[in-house]
Design a protein around this motif. Structure first.
Motif, mmCIF file in Angstrom:
data_model
loop_
_atom_site.group_PDB
_atom_site.id
_atom_site.type_symbol
_atom_site.label_atom_id
_atom_site.label_comp_id
_atom_site.label_asym_id
_atom_site.label_seq_id
_atom_site.Cartn_x
_atom_site.Cartn_y
_atom_site.Cartn_z
ATOM 1 N N VAL A 163 0.838 -1.201 0.000
ATOM 2 C CA VAL A 163 0.000 0.000 0.000
ATOM 3 C C VAL A 163 0.871 1.249 0.000
ATOM 4 O O VAL A 163 0.592 2.217 -0.731
ATOM 5 N N LEU A 164 1.939 1.252 0.771
ATOM 6 C CA LEU A 164 2.829 2.411 0.796
ATOM 7 C C LEU A 164 3.520 2.603 -0.549
ATOM 8 O O LEU A 164 3.699 3.739 -1.002
ATOM 9 N N LYS A 165 3.905 1.519 -1.217
ATOM 10 C CA LYS A 165 4.509 1.636 -2.544
ATOM 11 C C LYS A 165 3.517 2.221 -3.540
ATOM 12 O O LYS A 165 3.872 3.064 -4.372
ATOM 13 N N LEU A 166 2.261 1.770 -3.477
ATOM 14 C CA LEU A 166 1.235 2.322 -4.369
ATOM 15 C C LEU A 166 1.017 3.803 -4.105
ATOM 16 O O LEU A 166 0.881 4.600 -5.045
ATOM 17 N N LEU A 167 0.992 4.203 -2.834
ATOM 18 C CA LEU A 167 0.832 5.622 -2.510
ATOM 19 C C LEU A 167 2.006 6.443 -3.020
ATOM 20 O O LEU A 167 1.827 7.564 -3.517
ATOM 21 N N MET A 168 3.204 5.908 -2.919
ATOM 22 C CA MET A 168 4.375 6.623 -3.429
ATOM 23 C C MET A 168 4.287 6.803 -4.945
ATOM 24 O O MET A 168 4.588 7.871 -5.468
ATOM 25 N N TRP A 169 3.859 5.770 -5.667
ATOM 26 C CA TRP A 169 3.715 5.888 -7.119
ATOM 27 C C TRP A 169 2.637 6.900 -7.491
ATOM 28 O O TRP A 169 2.787 7.652 -8.453
ATOM 29 N N ILE A 170 1.553 6.920 -6.731
ATOM 30 C CA ILE A 170 0.495 7.899 -6.997
ATOM 31 C C ILE A 170 1.030 9.307 -6.785
ATOM 32 O O ILE A 170 0.774 10.215 -7.594
ATOM 33 N N VAL B 73 4.137 10.297 -7.050
ATOM 34 C CA VAL B 73 5.079 10.595 -8.133
ATOM 35 C C VAL B 73 4.326 10.958 -9.407
ATOM 36 O O VAL B 73 4.673 11.935 -10.091
ATOM 37 N N LEU B 74 3.295 10.207 -9.733
ATOM 38 C CA LEU B 74 2.534 10.489 -10.956
ATOM 39 C C LEU B 74 1.798 11.815 -10.875
ATOM 40 O O LEU B 74 1.768 12.581 -11.851
ATOM 41 N N VAL B 75 1.205 12.120 -9.729
ATOM 42 C CA VAL B 75 0.521 13.405 -9.563
ATOM 43 C C VAL B 75 1.527 14.547 -9.639
ATOM 44 O O VAL B 75 1.287 15.564 -10.294
ATOM 45 N N GLY B 76 2.675 14.392 -8.994
ATOM 46 C CA GLY B 76 3.710 15.427 -9.052
ATOM 47 C C GLY B 76 4.220 15.634 -10.467
ATOM 48 O O GLY B 76 4.437 16.770 -10.897
ATOM 49 N N ALA B 77 4.417 14.542 -11.206
ATOM 50 C CA ALA B 77 4.868 14.665 -12.590
ATOM 51 C C ALA B 77 3.817 15.354 -13.444
ATOM 52 O O ALA B 77 4.148 16.190 -14.298
ATOM 53 N N TYR B 78 2.554 15.052 -13.216
ATOM 54 C CA TYR B 78 1.499 15.711 -13.982
ATOM 55 C C TYR B 78 1.436 17.203 -13.661
ATOM 56 O O TYR B 78 1.320 18.033 -14.565
ATOM 57 N N LEU B 79 1.527 17.535 -12.373
ATOM 58 C CA LEU B 79 1.476 18.947 -11.994
ATOM 59 C C LEU B 79 2.671 19.713 -12.538
ATOM 60 O O LEU B 79 2.567 20.905 -12.832
ATOM 61 N N PHE B 80 3.805 19.057 -12.681
ATOM 62 C CA PHE B 80 4.981 19.708 -13.240
ATOM 63 C C PHE B 80 4.887 19.829 -14.758
ATOM 64 O O PHE B 80 5.244 20.860 -15.328
ATOM 65 N N ALA B 81 4.414 18.785 -15.424
ATOM 66 C CA ALA B 81 4.433 18.739 -16.882
ATOM 67 C C ALA B 81 3.199 19.358 -17.529
ATOM 68 O O ALA B 81 3.258 19.748 -18.691
ATOM 69 N N ALA B 82 2.090 19.451 -16.814
ATOM 70 C CA ALA B 82 0.853 19.957 -17.417
ATOM 71 C C ALA B 82 1.010 21.370 -17.979
ATOM 72 O O ALA B 82 0.600 21.620 -19.122
ATOM 73 N N PRO B 83 1.571 22.324 -17.247
ATOM 74 C CA PRO B 83 1.724 23.662 -17.837
ATOM 75 C C PRO B 83 2.672 23.672 -19.034
ATOM 76 O O PRO B 83 2.473 24.447 -19.976
ATOM 77 N N LEU B 84 3.677 22.829 -19.020
ATOM 78 C CA LEU B 84 4.624 22.794 -20.137
ATOM 79 C C LEU B 84 3.982 22.216 -21.396
ATOM 80 O O LEU B 84 4.356 22.584 -22.512
#
Length: 50
Positions: free
Chosen positions: A23-30, A32-43
């Motif tokens: 469960v902790l690994k899944l939360l970490m991946w979520i 990471v994916l949300v952070g990557a989206y928030l970083f890449a979405a404006p670009l």
């Protein structure tokens, strides 16, 4: 306590730790994916969800 009860308790504890780790690994991946989206979405010209 009977030896079988102790063995079952240890196996249950082991499985609970495995589930918690998964469960902790899944939360970490979520995160990471949300952070990557928030970083890449404006670009990429995508809109942010908020």
């Amino acid at each position: 306590m009977h030896w079988l009860g102790i063995a079952m308790m240890l196996v249950g504890l082991y499985l609970a730790l495995k589930v918690a780790g998964t469960v902790l690994k899944l939360l970490m991946w979520i995160l990471v994916l949300v952070g990557a989206y928030l970083f890449a979405a404006p670009l990429l010209g995508l809109s942010l969800p908020f």
